[in-house]
Design an enzyme around this catalytic site. Structure first.
Site, mmCIF file in Angstrom:
data_model
loop_
_atom_site.group_PDB
_atom_site.id
_atom_site.type_symbol
_atom_site.label_atom_id
_atom_site.label_comp_id
_atom_site.label_asym_id
_atom_site.label_seq_id
_atom_site.Cartn_x
_atom_site.Cartn_y
_atom_site.Cartn_z
ATOM 1 N N SER A 15 0.841 -1.203 0.000
ATOM 2 C CA SER A 15 0.000 0.000 0.000
ATOM 3 C C SER A 15 0.872 1.248 0.000
ATOM 4 O O SER A 15 2.087 1.187 0.230
ATOM 5 C CB SER A 15 -0.923 0.021 1.227
ATOM 6 O OG SER A 15 -0.162 0.142 2.421
ATOM 7 N N LEU A 17 3.138 4.497 -0.223
ATOM 8 C CA LEU A 17 4.411 4.819 -0.858
ATOM 9 C C LEU A 17 5.177 3.552 -1.241
ATOM 10 O O LEU A 17 5.870 3.520 -2.254
ATOM 11 C CB LEU A 17 5.262 5.688 0.073
ATOM 12 C CG LEU A 17 4.614 7.000 0.535
ATOM 13 C CD1 LEU A 17 5.602 7.803 1.379
ATOM 14 C CD2 LEU A 17 4.137 7.821 -0.650
ATOM 15 N N ASP A 36 4.686 -7.585 3.719
ATOM 16 C CA ASP A 36 3.559 -6.854 4.284
ATOM 17 C C ASP A 36 2.690 -7.836 5.060
ATOM 18 O O ASP A 36 2.838 -9.055 4.918
ATOM 19 C CB ASP A 36 2.744 -6.176 3.179
ATOM 20 C CG ASP A 36 2.050 -4.902 3.652
ATOM 21 O OD1 ASP A 36 1.203 -5.009 4.564
ATOM 22 O OD2 ASP A 36 2.342 -3.822 3.121
ATOM 23 N N SER A 154 11.279 11.008 7.572
ATOM 24 C CA SER A 154 10.072 11.831 7.511
ATOM 25 C C SER A 154 10.446 13.273 7.826
ATOM 26 O O SER A 154 11.455 13.540 8.490
ATOM 27 C CB SER A 154 9.048 11.332 8.537
ATOM 28 O OG SER A 154 8.010 12.271 8.727
ATOM 29 N N TYR A 167 6.864 8.823 16.953
ATOM 30 C CA TYR A 167 7.065 8.794 15.503
ATOM 31 C C TYR A 167 8.307 9.594 15.110
ATOM 32 O O TYR A 167 9.144 9.123 14.328
ATOM 33 C CB TYR A 167 5.829 9.354 14.806
ATOM 34 C CG TYR A 167 5.900 9.309 13.302
ATOM 35 C CD1 TYR A 167 5.722 8.111 12.620
ATOM 36 C CD2 TYR A 167 6.140 10.462 12.564
ATOM 37 C CE1 TYR A 167 5.781 8.065 11.236
ATOM 38 C CE2 TYR A 167 6.195 10.428 11.184
ATOM 39 C CZ TYR A 167 6.022 9.223 10.526
ATOM 40 O OH TYR A 167 6.082 9.185 9.145
ATOM 41 N N LYS A 171 11.737 8.239 13.262
ATOM 42 C CA LYS A 171 12.178 8.762 11.970
ATOM 43 C C LYS A 171 13.461 9.586 12.096
ATOM 44 O O LYS A 171 14.261 9.663 11.161
ATOM 45 C CB LYS A 171 11.055 9.602 11.344
ATOM 46 C CG LYS A 171 9.830 8.777 10.962
ATOM 47 C CD LYS A 171 10.191 7.648 9.998
ATOM 48 C CE LYS A 171 8.973 6.876 9.530
ATOM 49 N NZ LYS A 171 9.317 5.822 8.545
#
Length: 262
Positions: A15, A17, A36, A154, A167, A171
């Protein structure tokens, strides 16, 4: 690094990117191994794209699961003679939360562990298990290159929003280890790059409320829209093909810098 007739391992490839990257590398002659949890979606992608794509059900927070998938990929490679050209760990999750709530109670470690286990531990796990296969590749001319890692950081690694502590930590770690990996793996002819996308259309951002979406769009520079999967995939492909890209993090964000409040 030429894409044609090389295998690329993409976690989170069913799914968002990751899937956009699967399609792009496949369209340029690559073999793609999708890791996945969504077997139904993964198998439908295989049925759509054909023999140069394989799906492996894998939980990126489980070493046993990742090892099983890597072993199966190694068997597939022995059949296709298409060596591992690159690894793109694109699986990622985000659970917005602050370390203390409105009642001054500490956040449970469960959501923190969930984010770090997939976004950081799972990346390191996949890399350490696939690198021994890559280092045995025959070096390519003229530089003696054996492969490339394209990590997914990110914009939160640079200017994370309130509630993104776990998060942003995960990242930010990806951002920090990119140069280290480039230096560690230089002796093998393996490069390491990272891409730091901002707000892109993906399975994770699809969970955002319309209010949050509109707030984000107001701070975009240009273009004033979310990024699209094909733009991310194109950047991955450039990292693979351009041998002078190494040890760097590319911000893919249309010049946007996120404020502390939206």
């Amino acid at each position: 690094m030429h894409i044609k007739d090389r295998t690329f391992i993409i976690s989170g490839g069913a799914s968002g990117l990751g899937l956009a990257t699967v399609r792009d590398l496949h369209s340029h002659g690559g073999y793609v191994a999708i890791l996945d949890l969504s077997a139904e979606t993964g198998n439908s992608i295989v049925n759509e794209l054909g023999d140069r794509v394989k799906f492996y059900e894998a939980d990126m927070s489980s070493t046993t699961s990742v090892q099983t998938a890597v072993n199966a990929i190694a068997t597939w490679i022995s059949q296709t003679s298409a060596p591992i050209g690159g690894v793109i760990p694109a699986a990622g999750v985000g659970l917005p939360s602050k370390l203390i709530d409105r009642n001054n109670e500490p956040l449970s470690m469960a959501p923190i562990d969930f984010v770090l286990n997939i976004n950081l531990r799972g990346v390191l796990d996949l890399l350490r298990l696939t690198l021994p296969h890559m280092t045995r590749n025959t070096p390519t001319d003229p530089d003696g290159e054996r492969g490339v890692l394209v990590l997914v950081s990110s914009s939160a690694a640079f200017d994370g929003q309130p509630g993104q502590v776990a998060y942003a930590a995960s990242k930010g770690a990806i951002r920090s280890m990119t140069l280290v990996l480039a230096r560690d793996l230089a002796q093998y002819g393996i490069r390491c790059m990272a891409i730091a996308p901002s707000y892109f259309e993906s399975a994770m951002t699809a969970q955002m409320s319309e209010k949050v979406r509109k707030s984000l769009e107001k701070v975009f520079e240009f273009p004033k829209r979310p990024g699209q999967g094909r733009e991310f995939a194109s950047c991955v492909r450039h990292c693979v093909e351009n041998g002078m890209l190494n040890g760097e993090v590319i911000r893919l964000d249309g010049g946007t810098r996120m404020p502390s409040r939206l």
